[in-house]
Motif scaffolding. Structure first.
Motif, PDB file in Angstrom:
ATOM      1  N   ILE A   1       0.725  -1.247  -0.047  1.00 10.15           N
ATOM      2  CA  ILE A   1      -0.004   0.090   0.072  1.00 10.15           C
ATOM      3  C   ILE A   1       0.749   1.284  -0.128  1.00 10.15           C
ATOM      4  O   ILE A   1       0.810   2.371  -0.793  1.00 10.15           O
ATOM      5  CB  ILE A   1      -0.871  -0.133   1.336  1.00 10.15           C
ATOM      6  CG1 ILE A   1      -1.866  -1.153   0.949  1.00 10.15           C
ATOM      7  CG2 ILE A   1      -1.885   1.317   1.452  1.00 10.15           C
ATOM      8  CD1 ILE A   1      -2.633  -1.431   2.159  1.00 10.15           C
ATOM      9  N   LEU A   2       2.112   1.232   0.839  1.00 14.31           N
ATOM     10  CA  LEU A   2       2.841   2.337   0.993  1.00 14.31           C
ATOM     11  C   LEU A   2       3.545   2.702  -0.298  1.00 14.31           C
ATOM     12  O   LEU A   2       3.650   3.464  -0.830  1.00 14.31           O
ATOM     13  CB  LEU A   2       3.856   2.119   1.915  1.00 14.31           C
ATOM     14  CG  LEU A   2       4.226   3.263   2.832  1.00 14.31           C
ATOM     15  CD1 LEU A   2       3.360   3.662   3.840  1.00 14.31           C
ATOM     16  CD2 LEU A   2       5.368   2.754   3.767  1.00 14.31           C
ATOM     17  N   GLY A   3       4.088   1.522  -1.050  1.00 18.36           N
ATOM     18  CA  GLY A   3       4.766   1.680  -2.391  1.00 18.36           C
ATOM     19  C   GLY A   3       3.844   2.046  -3.473  1.00 18.36           C
ATOM     20  O   GLY A   3       4.162   2.950  -4.255  1.00 18.36           O
ATOM     21  N   ALA A   4       2.628   1.695  -3.425  1.00 14.40           N
ATOM     22  CA  ALA A   4       1.625   2.298  -4.473  1.00 14.40           C
ATOM     23  C   ALA A   4       1.411   3.601  -4.139  1.00 14.40           C
ATOM     24  O   ALA A   4       1.283   4.519  -5.152  1.00 14.40           O
ATOM     25  CB  ALA A   4       0.137   1.579  -4.291  1.00 14.40           C
ATOM     26  N   LEU A   5       1.275   4.192  -3.051  1.00 17.71           N
ATOM     27  CA  LEU A   5       1.111   5.409  -2.602  1.00 17.71           C
ATOM     28  C   LEU A   5       2.430   6.386  -3.025  1.00 17.71           C
ATOM     29  O   LEU A   5       2.315   7.445  -3.723  1.00 17.71           O
ATOM     30  CB  LEU A   5       1.000   5.828  -0.935  1.00 17.71           C
ATOM     31  CG  LEU A   5       0.833   7.100  -0.744  1.00 17.71           C
ATOM     32  CD1 LEU A   5      -0.386   7.979  -1.258  1.00 17.71           C
ATOM     33  CD2 LEU A   5       0.909   7.446   0.688  1.00 17.71           C
ATOM     34  N   LEU A   6       3.473   5.710  -2.858  1.00 17.10           N
ATOM     35  CA  LEU A   6       4.767   6.357  -3.405  1.00 17.10           C
ATOM     36  C   LEU A   6       4.986   6.602  -4.646  1.00 17.10           C
ATOM     37  O   LEU A   6       5.305   7.574  -5.239  1.00 17.10           O
ATOM     38  CB  LEU A   6       6.075   5.493  -2.597  1.00 17.10           C
ATOM     39  CG  LEU A   6       7.171   6.228  -2.883  1.00 17.10           C
ATOM     40  CD1 LEU A   6       7.521   7.257  -1.906  1.00 17.10           C
ATOM     41  CD2 LEU A   6       8.343   5.178  -2.554  1.00 17.10           C
ATOM     42  N   SER A   7       4.476   5.478  -5.401  1.00 19.02           N
ATOM     43  CA  SER A   7       4.467   5.578  -6.894  1.00 19.02           C
ATOM     44  C   SER A   7       3.535   6.683  -7.477  1.00 19.02           C
ATOM     45  O   SER A   7       3.891   7.185  -8.611  1.00 19.02           O
ATOM     46  CB  SER A   7       4.477   4.293  -7.507  1.00 19.02           C
ATOM     47  OG  SER A   7       2.941   3.847  -8.044  1.00 19.02           O
ATOM     48  N   VAL A   8       2.334   6.682  -6.949  1.00 18.49           N
ATOM     49  CA  VAL A   8       1.192   7.504  -7.406  1.00 18.49           C
ATOM     50  C   VAL A   8       1.859   9.123  -7.100  1.00 18.49           C
ATOM     51  O   VAL A   8       1.558   9.828  -7.969  1.00 18.49           O
ATOM     52  CB  VAL A   8      -0.075   7.300  -7.103  1.00 18.49           C
ATOM     53  CG1 VAL A   8      -0.318   7.579  -5.819  1.00 18.49           C
ATOM     54  CG2 VAL A   8      -1.061   7.838  -8.126  1.00 18.49           C
ATOM     55  N   LEU A   9       2.606   9.016  -6.082  1.00 19.70           N
ATOM     56  CA  LEU A   9       2.951  10.529  -5.819  1.00 19.70           C
ATOM     57  C   LEU A   9       4.017  11.020  -6.431  1.00 19.70           C
ATOM     58  O   LEU A   9       4.241  12.285  -7.076  1.00 19.70           O
ATOM     59  CB  LEU A   9       3.269  10.765  -4.128  1.00 19.70           C
ATOM     60  CG  LEU A   9       2.179  10.599  -3.391  1.00 19.70           C
ATOM     61  CD1 LEU A   9       2.697  10.524  -1.842  1.00 19.70           C
ATOM     62  CD2 LEU A   9       1.293  11.918  -3.215  1.00 19.70           C
ATOM     63  N   LEU A  10       4.751  10.160  -6.807  1.00 23.76           N
ATOM     64  CA  LEU A  10       6.199  10.249  -7.631  1.00 23.76           C
ATOM     65  C   LEU A  10       5.699  10.668  -9.161  1.00 23.76           C
ATOM     66  O   LEU A  10       6.188  11.501  -9.817  1.00 23.76           O
ATOM     67  CB  LEU A  10       7.042   9.546  -7.544  1.00 23.76           C
ATOM     68  CG  LEU A  10       7.884   9.268  -6.553  1.00 23.76           C
ATOM     69  CD1 LEU A  10       8.820   7.714  -6.567  1.00 23.76           C
ATOM     70  CD2 LEU A  10       8.894  10.250  -6.276  1.00 23.76           C
ATOM     71  N   SER A  11       4.639  10.076  -9.563  1.00 16.66           N
ATOM     72  CA  SER A  11       4.100  10.429 -10.882  1.00 16.66           C
ATOM     73  C   SER A  11       3.171  11.620 -11.106  1.00 16.66           C
ATOM     74  O   SER A  11       2.884  12.101 -11.981  1.00 16.66           O
ATOM     75  CB  SER A  11       3.322   9.234 -11.436  1.00 16.66           C
ATOM     76  OG  SER A  11       1.984   9.156 -10.885  1.00 16.66           O
ATOM     77  N   GLY A  12       3.020  12.191  -9.739  1.00 15.54           N
ATOM     78  CA  GLY A  12       2.194  13.472  -9.707  1.00 15.54           C
ATOM     79  C   GLY A  12       0.827  13.209 -10.092  1.00 15.54           C
ATOM     80  O   GLY A  12       0.212  14.239 -10.375  1.00 15.54           O
TER      81      GLY A  12
END
Lengths: 74, 182
Positions: free
Chosen positions: B99-110
């Protein structure tokens, strides 16, 4: 040369693709379907599908995370 | 001029890594490598829903229930794991990491965004789907990760049986989707 807009905001795959395919089948040659989506997977599967069906397809990112996908019936 | 070129290159790199969708084979290779590392480090393969099951067991415990005595946890030999906690159980931590990784990846993609519920039909379908998937993954002793993705490389026949029925289920599900949700 009509343009039909389909609102697919907040809708997950494969609903945007299915809606686009359904709409497109009822349109005339040269007409364009505009799909509004915020689901990044829709970009991949709609462009793949359009390529397979040999349809013109282009995308514009309206803002970060929102896209307009255009498919032209050819 | 050179600076501009470098900026252009960085921007391109950012787009390819964080914004664009990775090809399926890249994801497949990374997942296989990570699952191998998981197996080497912890002695068992990766599972997803089992971690979620412990979360709900701990919620029940917090309200005074005794899930460790439930036949599900007794019969699957998971009593001792239920007695662990959020940070001491590897399956719980790895599910949290997903879940944390999914959040990080969507934040990094803006592209992070709180999505709205569009129709009640969509809400009911999502809720019903979640309940069916959660229940089914328990009686099938795993979800598509534990019972398929981790079972097949372990040369377990059960993985292929699970895979076959997933295909049948997905086919039925897509018929249902076209009929009721479109």
């Amino acid at each position: 040369m009509a343009q039909v807009k389909i609102d697919c905001m907040y809708e997950p795959c494969p609903i945007p693709l299915l809606k686009a395919a359904r709409e497109l089948s009822s349109l005339e040659l040269g007409d364009v379907v505009l799909i509004e989506t915020d689901h990044s997977c829709a970009i991949a599967n709609i462009t793949e599908w359009a390529e397979k069906e040999k349809l013109d397809c282009w995308i514009e990112e309206t803002r970060s995370g929102d896209w307009n996908i255009y498919i032209k019936k050819t | 001029m050179k600076e501009n070129q470098e900026m252009g290159l960085l921007k391109k790199l950012y787009t390819v890594v964080f914004k664009n969708i990775w090809p399926l084979w890249v994801g497949g290779v990374i997942l296989a490598a990570l699952n191998t590392v998981y197996l080497l480090l912890l002695g068992r393969a990766w599972r997803i829903t089992t971690g979620f099951t412990y979360w709900s067991a701990w919620v029940v415990q917090a309200f005074g229930g005794k899930p460790q005595e439930w036949s599900y946890f007794v019969e699957t030999g998971r009593q001792t794991e239920v007695e662990q906690c959020f940070f001491s159980n590897d399956l719980s931590l790895v599910s949290f990491g997903v879940i944390l990784g999914a959040l990080l990846s969507v934040l990094l993609s803006g592209q992070f965004k709180i999505k709205k519920i569009k129709t009640t039909k969509q809400a009911i379908a999502a809720l019903a789907g979640g309940i069916i998937m959660g229940y089914a993954s328990r009686i099938a002793l795993g979800c598509n990760i534990g019972a398929f993705f981790s079972a097949v490389p372990s040369l377990s026949l059960s993985g292929y049986v699970f895979g076959l029925f997933v295909v049948i289920g997905a086919w039925l599900g897509s018929k249902f989707l076209v009929k009721f949700l479109l």
